[in-house]
Design a protein around this motif. Structure first.
Motif, mmCIF file in Angstrom:
data_model
loop_
_atom_site.group_PDB
_atom_site.id
_atom_site.type_symbol
_atom_site.label_atom_id
_atom_site.label_comp_id
_atom_site.label_asym_id
_atom_site.label_seq_id
_atom_site.Cartn_x
_atom_site.Cartn_y
_atom_site.Cartn_z
ATOM 1 N N PHE A 120 0.830 -1.195 0.000
ATOM 2 C CA PHE A 120 0.000 0.000 0.000
ATOM 3 C C PHE A 120 0.871 1.253 0.000
ATOM 4 N N ASP A 121 1.937 1.246 0.788
ATOM 5 C CA ASP A 121 2.812 2.416 0.879
ATOM 6 C C ASP A 121 3.442 2.765 -0.466
ATOM 7 N N ALA A 138 -13.999 4.009 -4.296
ATOM 8 C CA ALA A 138 -15.076 3.146 -4.794
ATOM 9 C C ALA A 138 -14.651 2.272 -5.965
ATOM 10 N N TYR A 139 -13.420 2.432 -6.442
ATOM 11 C CA TYR A 139 -12.965 1.710 -7.633
ATOM 12 C C TYR A 139 -11.441 1.667 -7.580
ATOM 13 N N LYS A 140 -10.891 0.590 -7.022
ATOM 14 C CA LYS A 140 -9.467 0.575 -6.676
ATOM 15 C C LYS A 140 -8.816 -0.792 -6.936
ATOM 16 N N PRO A 141 -8.612 -1.163 -8.188
ATOM 17 C CA PRO A 141 -7.987 -2.458 -8.483
ATOM 18 C C PRO A 141 -6.616 -2.636 -7.846
ATOM 19 N N GLU A 142 -5.813 -1.581 -7.766
ATOM 20 C CA GLU A 142 -4.465 -1.726 -7.213
ATOM 21 C C GLU A 142 -4.487 -2.129 -5.739
ATOM 22 N N ILE A 143 -5.502 -1.702 -4.999
ATOM 23 C CA ILE A 143 -5.585 -2.080 -3.595
ATOM 24 C C ILE A 143 -5.951 -3.560 -3.472
ATOM 25 N N GLY A 144 -6.650 -4.098 -4.463
ATOM 26 C CA GLY A 144 -6.908 -5.527 -4.491
ATOM 27 C C GLY A 144 -5.649 -6.351 -4.642
ATOM 28 N N MET A 145 -4.568 -5.736 -5.126
ATOM 29 C CA MET A 145 -3.274 -6.416 -5.268
ATOM 30 C C MET A 145 -2.378 -6.211 -4.046
ATOM 31 N N ARG A 150 -3.457 -3.621 4.978
ATOM 32 C CA ARG A 150 -2.979 -3.434 6.343
ATOM 33 C C ARG A 150 -2.715 -4.797 6.965
ATOM 34 N N GLN A 151 -1.858 -4.821 7.986
ATOM 35 C CA GLN A 151 -1.662 -6.030 8.770
ATOM 36 C C GLN A 151 -1.654 -5.704 10.258
ATOM 37 N N ASP A 152 -2.110 -6.670 11.056
ATOM 38 C CA ASP A 152 -2.045 -6.551 12.516
ATOM 39 C C ASP A 152 -0.651 -6.925 13.015
ATOM 40 N N ALA A 201 10.452 6.454 -8.356
ATOM 41 C CA ALA A 201 10.551 5.039 -8.716
ATOM 42 C C ALA A 201 10.586 4.226 -7.432
ATOM 43 N N GLY A 202 10.015 3.037 -7.474
ATOM 44 C CA GLY A 202 10.012 2.221 -6.264
ATOM 45 C C GLY A 202 9.652 0.786 -6.536
ATOM 46 N N GLY A 203 9.961 -0.047 -5.561
ATOM 47 C CA GLY A 203 9.623 -1.456 -5.629
ATOM 48 C C GLY A 203 9.438 -2.020 -4.237
ATOM 49 N N ALA A 204 8.619 -3.053 -4.125
ATOM 50 C CA ALA A 204 8.374 -3.695 -2.839
ATOM 51 C C ALA A 204 8.147 -5.177 -3.047
ATOM 52 N N PHE A 205 8.572 -5.969 -2.055
ATOM 53 C CA PHE A 205 8.303 -7.403 -2.045
ATOM 54 C C PHE A 205 7.760 -7.762 -0.678
ATOM 55 N N LEU A 206 6.633 -8.468 -0.649
ATOM 56 C CA LEU A 206 6.012 -8.866 0.611
ATOM 57 C C LEU A 206 5.560 -10.310 0.511
#
Length: 385
Positions: A120-121, A138-145, A150-152, A201-206
């Motif tokens: 998300f960040d 109301a329309y957010k495909p990227e958040i579906g990825m 968020r995590q606890d 530019a950025g990249g993330a792996f989770l």
């Protein structure tokens, strides 16, 4: 008696001065829109008021205490609510963020608690969908990825080196049982991004792991460019899933604790698209990929226009022996999303927007009513404080 009172007053004044660097800030967003959707799912009206068109309504508190020597204590608590009814956005998720942290000029920042994950960040900070709003609520495909966003139980470390930013995320995932084991709360990942105000530019792996050891591996890479009124961006993201053999062979429902992170398997985009057509169950997903690109242009200091596209594809493990549903190993399904937004700012804090969107699917994925195409539009008003 007068001398004693004077001494107490002087002591109180000096003490409060020594601790006067603490601050508590209340902030929030109230957003509501009227939305029309074609091919609505059964039991859903085509005309609705949505409690957050561009942004989810929220109320938050930021606390900062300057402890001297470049050391600060930080606290954030953020509650989400439905602006159309005033109800809690999620009965099981009153606090969308709740964390405490320390920040130092020397070692960076450490946060402990429930907070946004690094996927998300990187999406919202480096190559957001729209310049004036990181995504359309109301329309957010990227958040579906973004693996539930968020995590606890998270420990997050953040550091900055000039125009380079880095984040490390670890969450233990303790306390999960039954269907809750499907939520991706045991995680570890790294984010690195660059932003000089013009080029980003950025990249993330989770990686997320559930109690049975099944994993999701998510990778995101992207860039953005800002030149005066013009903002453009492009990114690539992928979620790769372990096979859920128990679920695939038995054909049980999507609430099975063996179904890793069905909140991320179940839809291309949060709350927008239904799961695979078999029993609302999309466990038969091997890999999901999304290409996102778009542009925003500021026509005047008050008026912005923007458009965005999300092209997604998923491949299947192969599911057979289930009446009414089967996929070939290696076969694929697609979903393409398009949206455009015009936003007018009445002031620094209040704006109105007009949004239109269109979705098209193909393969073993469809809306809950079986439709493969859907259009939507909404007009909304948002205030930030």
């Amino acid at each position: 008696m007068k001398k004693a009172s004077l001494a107490v007053a002087v002591l109180a004044a000096s003490t409060s001065a020594a601790w006067a660097q603490s601050s508590v800030t209340l902030y929030g967003i109230v957003d509501a829109a009227v939305r029309y959707t074609s091919n609505a799912n059964p039991g859903t009206s085509t005309k609705t008021m949505v409690p957050g068109g561009m942004s989810q309504s929220r109320l938050g508190v930021n606390v900062t205490e300057d402890m001297g020597g470049g050391l600060k204590a930080l606290v954030n608590m953020e509650h989400r609510f439905a602006s159309d009814t005033g109800a809690v956005a999620s009965a099981t998720d009153f606090w969308r963020q709740a964390w405490v942290g320390l920040q130092s000029n020397d070692f960076g920042q450490v946060r402990l608690g429930r907070q946004y994950n690094i996927l998300f960040d990187v999406y919202t900070s480096t190559f957001a969908s729209f310049r004036y709003s990181p995504y359309i609520e109301a329309y957010k495909p990227e958040i579906g990825m973004a693996m539930a966003a968020r995590q606890d139980n998270m420990v997050k470390y953040l550091a900055q080196f000039g125009n380079i930013y880095a984040e490390v995320q670890v969450s233990a995932g303790e306390g999960q049982s039954g269907a809750a084991a499907a939520l991706p709360n045991k995680t570890a990942g790294l984010l690195v991004r660059y932003n000089d105000g013009t080029f980003g530019a950025g990249g993330a792996f989770l990686q997320a792991t559930e109690q049975t050891g099944k994993k999701i591996k998510a990778t995101v890479l992207g860039v953005s460019y800002t030149d005066g009124p013009l903002y453009v961006h492009a990114s690539w993201g992928q979620n790769k899933y372990d096979a859920v053999t128990d679920l695939l062979s038995s054909g049980t429902s999507a609430t099975s604790p063996f179904a890793i992170a069905l909140t991320t398997r179940g839809a291309y985009t949060s709350g927008l698209l239904g799961a695979s057509i078999f029993n609302n169950n999309s466990a038969d997903i091997n890999k999901r990929t999304m290409y996102m690109f778009g542009a925003t242009y500021q026509l005047t200091p008050q008026f912005n226009i923007g458009a965005n596209a999300w092209l997604t594809k998923q491949t299947h493990f192969g599911l057979t022996g289930v009446p009414g549903f089967s996929t070939t190993p290696g076969s694929s399904s697609k979903a393409d999303f398009y949206a455009a937004v015009a936003d007018y700012a009445f002031s620094k804090r209040t704006d109105a927007y007009l949004e239109v969107d269109y979705t098209k699917t193909d393969g073993a994925v469809a809306f809950l009513n079986g439709a493969t195409k859907r259009a939507g539009t909404m007009v909304g008003l948002r205030h930030r404080f």
